[in-house]
Scaffold this active site. Structure first.
Site, mmCIF file in Angstrom:
data_model
loop_
_atom_site.group_PDB
_atom_site.id
_atom_site.type_symbol
_atom_site.label_atom_id
_atom_site.label_comp_id
_atom_site.label_asym_id
_atom_site.label_seq_id
_atom_site.Cartn_x
_atom_site.Cartn_y
_atom_site.Cartn_z
ATOM 1 N N SER A 31 9.057 -9.441 -2.843
ATOM 2 C CA SER A 31 8.083 -8.602 -3.549
ATOM 3 C C SER A 31 8.635 -7.298 -4.097
ATOM 4 C CB SER A 31 6.890 -8.293 -2.621
ATOM 5 O OG SER A 31 6.088 -9.436 -2.458
ATOM 6 N N LYS A 59 7.732 -6.768 -7.637
ATOM 7 C CA LYS A 59 6.514 -6.122 -8.129
ATOM 8 C C LYS A 59 6.773 -4.728 -8.708
ATOM 9 C CE LYS A 59 3.246 -8.626 -5.120
ATOM 10 N NZ LYS A 59 4.147 -9.417 -4.271
ATOM 11 N N SER A 108 1.180 -5.168 -1.763
ATOM 12 C CA SER A 108 1.940 -6.348 -2.185
ATOM 13 C C SER A 108 1.033 -7.558 -2.394
ATOM 14 C CB SER A 108 3.038 -6.677 -1.162
ATOM 15 O OG SER A 108 4.172 -7.197 -1.784
ATOM 16 N N LYS A 161 8.869 0.175 -1.970
ATOM 17 C CA LYS A 161 8.326 -1.189 -2.071
ATOM 18 C C LYS A 161 8.987 -2.060 -1.020
ATOM 19 C CE LYS A 161 5.604 -4.271 -3.572
ATOM 20 N NZ LYS A 161 5.591 -4.754 -2.170
#
Length: 346
Positions: free
Chosen positions: A123, A126, A180, A285
């Site tokens: 992720s 993202k 997420s 992140k």
């Protein structure tokens, strides 16, 4: 029934019949093989197995049969493990097989470990998704509907955003970057002008423009192990994303509520360090799929320095958090570090 066959009760016949049909529908051939006790097996266990299969078939008769794979299985080796990257030792004894710490202002590398290895990034993907949507200056108050296309058919992960749920683009951005949320991220890519494939092409184009030559994207969520990059490239992405005020705000948001229909859903950050008073995080992140291991990228101020940190393929659920803490304590105890600390084999 054949005249020479042993007498069997009607309930037993019905049960065997149900077991056989269930096996054909959901592929449970082993369960059929265990329907009757064999020599050396305990009859009681066979009866329990038959009852479980019968109950499963009974439940399936009242619902449409959907053949689904399970979510990622814990313990499956990551790409880094398969490549032997965890055998590389480092002076901080990190759990991540790939790590990079860079001074954001001077580009000085303070710590590196397998930083050129190309691995799945989960992720962390993202961040690129959010960066493109933000830079496109699309209306954040536009309502977007979650559709069947947004349902994960890669890893079959769940989501509280049901098909038909309506949220604004801004809310989807918040959930994708903070929590997420996979369906949120996919919907952002799907509704980008030109559609999903155009969006993925833009993701790869943006990576090339930034000089991320080790990076390749195939979708906007990170669920695919084909989304891959290196620590060097991800440090570049973090630096670019940090320049976007919206991404700084959303990735460091500790929690957020959204109203979906008659439901109010509470979401929280996937990075516990965001709430820690010991950390001054400007952007972050997290990511995880089995192939990638636990991943984390951050921009944070430590001992007066603005640092970009990348941790990929960390072992253990809390490995990436522990590695970030190790690096913070190391920098704080060595604020005048002048030369890179390189990982070494052995």
């Amino acid at each position: 029934m054949h005249p020479t066959a042993p007498a069997m009760s009607k309930p037993w016949i019905r049960l065997c019949h149900s077991v056989a049909i269930a096996a054909l529908v959901v592929g449970l051939a082993p369960a059929v093989a265990d329907a009757a006790p064999r020599k050396g097996q305990v009859a009681k266990k066979s009866v329990v197995a038959k009852k479980r299969v019968a109950r499963s078939f009974s439940a399936r008769r009242s619902h449409p049969v959907v053949l689904r794979a399970t979510a990622p299985v814990p313990g499956k080796p990551s790409y880094g493990q398969l490549a032997g990257l965890h055998s590389v030792q480092d002076q901080l004894d990190l759990k991540s097989s790939v790590a990079l710490v860079v001074d954001q202002d001077t580009s000085e590398v303070l710590f590196s470990k397998n930083d050129s290895a190309v691995l799945p990034i989960a992720s962390i993907t993202k961040l690129m998704t959010g960066l493109l949507v933000s830079e496109a200056k699309l209306p954040m108050d536009e309502t977007i509907t979650i559709t069947q296309d947004d349902v994960d058919t890669e890893k079959f992960t769940g989501s509280r955003l049901r098909v038909g749920a309506q949220l604004t683009r801004g809310e989807l951005m918040h959930l994708a970057l903070m929590s997420s949320e996979n369906r949120a991220a996919h919907a952002l890519g799907r509704t980008y002008p030109g559609g999903l494939q155009a969006f993925v092409s833009l993701m790869n184009g943006k990576a090339k423009m930034l000089g991320m030559n080790d990076t390749h994207y195939v979708e906007p969520t990170g669920l695919s192990s084909k989304n891959q990059s290196s620590a060097k490239d991800l440090a570049t992405l973090v630096n670019a994303a940090y320049s976007d005020e919206r991404l700084r705000e959303l990735t460091t948001s500790p929690e957020h509520q959204v109203v979906v229909g008659k439901r109010t859903l509470q979401y929280r950050t996937t990075n516990r360090l965001v709430k820690s008073p010991e950390w001054d995080i400007g952007l972050q992140k997290t990511g995880f799929i089995n192939e990638a291991g636990q991943c984390l990228v951050m921009q944070a101020k430590i001992a007066g320095r603005k640092l970009i940190m990348v941790f990929l393929d960390s072992a253990g659920k809390l490995g990436r958090i522990g590695d970030a803490e190790r690096v913070r304590k190391w920098v704080e105890s060595n604020p005048a570090v002048a030369s890179p600390l390189k990982a070494s084999n052995g």
